[in-house]
Design an enzyme around this catalytic site. Sequence first.
Site, mmCIF file in Angstrom:
data_model
loop_
_atom_site.group_PDB
_atom_site.id
_atom_site.type_symbol
_atom_site.label_atom_id
_atom_site.label_comp_id
_atom_site.label_asym_id
_atom_site.label_seq_id
_atom_site.Cartn_x
_atom_site.Cartn_y
_atom_site.Cartn_z
ATOM 1 N N CYS A 127 -12.420 1.973 -30.115
ATOM 2 C CA CYS A 127 -12.400 1.877 -31.574
ATOM 3 C C CYS A 127 -13.693 2.425 -32.170
ATOM 4 O O CYS A 127 -13.706 2.932 -33.284
ATOM 5 C CB CYS A 127 -12.135 0.450 -32.023
ATOM 6 S SG CYS A 127 -13.153 -0.784 -31.232
ATOM 7 N N HIS A 174 -14.850 -5.593 -32.622
ATOM 8 C CA HIS A 174 -13.925 -4.524 -32.965
ATOM 9 C C HIS A 174 -14.502 -3.755 -34.141
ATOM 10 O O HIS A 174 -15.115 -4.332 -35.028
ATOM 11 C CB HIS A 174 -12.570 -5.138 -33.323
ATOM 12 C CG HIS A 174 -11.517 -4.126 -33.592
ATOM 13 N ND1 HIS A 174 -11.188 -3.134 -32.692
ATOM 14 C CD2 HIS A 174 -10.729 -3.930 -34.659
ATOM 15 C CE1 HIS A 174 -10.235 -2.384 -33.206
ATOM 16 N NE2 HIS A 174 -9.945 -2.841 -34.399
#
Lengths: 515, 348
Positions: A168, A469
Amino acid sequence: MNCNGCQHLDEFKKEHGTEPYRIIYSHFIVCKSADARRRKANQCICYVCRLYAPRLHACMSCVYIGCYGRGHIHEHAYKKEHYLAIDVCYGVIHCFACQDYVYDKELEAIARASTPKLPLGVGIKMTFLEWEPSDQEIDLLRRNSKRRRVEERSTIGLRGLINLGNTCFMNCIVQALIHTPVLRDYFLADKHNCNIHMNLNNNNQCLVCELSQIFQEFYSGIQAPHIPYRLLHLVWTSARHLAGYEQQDAHEFLIAALDLLHQHCQATNGNVESGRPHHCNCIIDQIFTGGLQSDVTCKQCNNVSTTIDPIWDVSLDLGPASPATNGSHSSSLCSGYSNSPGNYDPTSLIDCLKRFTKPEHLGSSAKIKCSCCHSYQESTKQLTMKKLPIVACFHLKRFEHSTGYHKKIATYVSFPEELDMTPFMSSSRNNNNGYSLQVVQEAARSLSCENKYSLFAVVNHSGTIECGHYTCYVRQHKDQWFKCDDHLITKAMPQEVLNSEGYLLFYHKQILEYS
Amino acid sequence: MDQEMTETEEDITKSLYIDVMHEIIDEVTLGLCFEIHRAAKLGSLFLADTDPVYQKEHEIVDIPGVDVFGLVPTKKQVECICPNCQRNLAASRFAPHLEKCMGMGRNSSRIASRRSQQAAKENEVRSALLENGLKRESDESPDDDNDADWSYYADKRVKRLKKDKRSNSPRRYKNSKVKNGDHHAEKHERSNTPDLSIHSYEFMSIEERKSLLMATCGVISGHTKKMCTKSLRCPQHTDEQRRQVRQFLLGTSVITEDDDQIDIDTYDDGDSQSLRESLQWEAASSNSSPADSNSTTNSSGSKKRPPVKSSSSKSSSKKRKLKLDNGSSSSSSTLMASNQLSSLYDFE
């Protein structure tokens, strides 16, 4: 499909050449000098009305000027059979035999050649030349009529990116780069002409080509997420220190990616100047490189030594100032910086920038040899922006890696949609007071947009320092914001973006000068 | 009078301003007209037009629960081809795959390069296998010396190989190959570790085994062939497993409370299935890379394994196996133990 004038113009050119056009064009249409302009004002009148009238035309065969509105140029044309006349405003040729304006490549080239490159009097440095499709391009465009355009409410240019397993951090940086307006214009205008694959005999080794390909993917109109596996492979092969399946820092990746792109651009352009690695005119340097000025002032003789370093991003400290800096401030210099934030947590980007550009006292443990008084002296150091990049990346140092412990600083730091960098410029540097509040207020009031930036991408990190994340907000088409969470793209409100935590902030210059 | 004069003057200036203004507007308009006229003449006028139907298709959808394209977010499995090894694999597992495939990574480069070499070697073996069919059997027999499966299921293995040959799935292939490839390494590790391996048990006295099993769980891992050294209440293993291992290591004499003597060979398939599963689970939970797991052999073994009835050929193969392992051993209890041991291995 006709840029070759008409038969009457061809006949005229055969008989008289192009010289009459050139003379009329340079004397009546462009008028380079003040004299020429005066002459034009005096002479450009309808020979019948004896007045200035709109849409005057000059006969190409003799000295005659007539107005179109009352038909005086028509009368002349039919009576004398001088069928060709030039519009004195724009230099377009009217053929009275064809009863239409005609365009001729050869004459247009003459017109362009006699037009000065820089318009006089006006403060514009360069004239804007519109892109004109060639015959081949027109043909191509005609055959492929399904054109896509980024309009309001259009998803063109948006695409999700599949997470390849803890990637990510890469997806966020790709989204931010893809939505960088100048970079987009560069790649969609097909400006990257790669020759790396010819040199290396391998057509998949250029990261710039890969980025160009990703731009094509994003603007292709395909709605299914893109799989950036080739990019990952390329980055890993090119930068071994980035390789490895583990969570990585988005900022580290950004810098490495810019570095790789820069290297591959250089390899393409072949203008690697030894000794001046940062004076490169590749697109990455043109967009991202700024100049950071560092002024070291000797406390003894007040001599200032200045260095300027190229930077790709500005890393900003969060949290309370380190004890060393605190100590020095409390001792002697503190009084001078009453405006400056130093000993409390910055709560806004402006605070961070103030802290970044604040003079810092280098304590007795870090004495520097002064080039003026030739002795080791205590000194103060101040960082300012000498040259602003087109895209300014601010990195909020949320991950603290001090000795012994690692932690994430989750302090809320507000950042504006519009940012004025004027107070942080080297030109605003104030030797005596350091950062001055006055400059900020003046800058805010001034109408100058020269140093103004607007926000276009925000990379956010959620979670802890060990695992988390990354998501990204990107701006498209003026004020529309979108949240990119790997493969998922959703609409976002501007307020939502501004309230987010913020890890990397991407600002784009509002006004670009031709250079 | 003066007043009137100035008023008219003002009017004139005003009208002049307006005239100039109009002239400028006229000229600018004319410029635009020429531009359009020229574009029409050159044929580039409507070239930049977009397709309204197409644009409509790409309108932003702003409804909660769907993305901007109006699609419901699903975890759809997408595949990509690894640029390094040209294999097809799930995109979500690409990064971990690539790390191994390229032999990169911050800490695993050595292992991975070794693995990639093996992969290359295995590729050769595989292609040879595909060409020569069952020839592999003889090629690899030296490798398989310590594979408990080998002597025991020699007949089954042929079938399994056939099955491997038929299925082209890279994953299946990868697992079986890595297992074979890692044999040497595994053996090496085992001999290096001072931990209690099953071989050391064989030379322990019953008393030593008893005292050890009083304190520890002791279940023998199907994967590492080591005993679990956790407490008696270790959550990784079931009481049933602990009971079996005690029965196996201490012989039948100890197990007095359970009057039904369990012959491992006559286990019904359901039981051994569950045991196998638990052993697999243990193998997975132990700290080893997923590539090391021998799940392929397990699953095919469990499927292929016929309901075990006592058969003479099997016991004879067991004895052969024993001779290979223990050579001169003559103690009947050890014989018993290793017999059961080899059948325990088969649960994998």
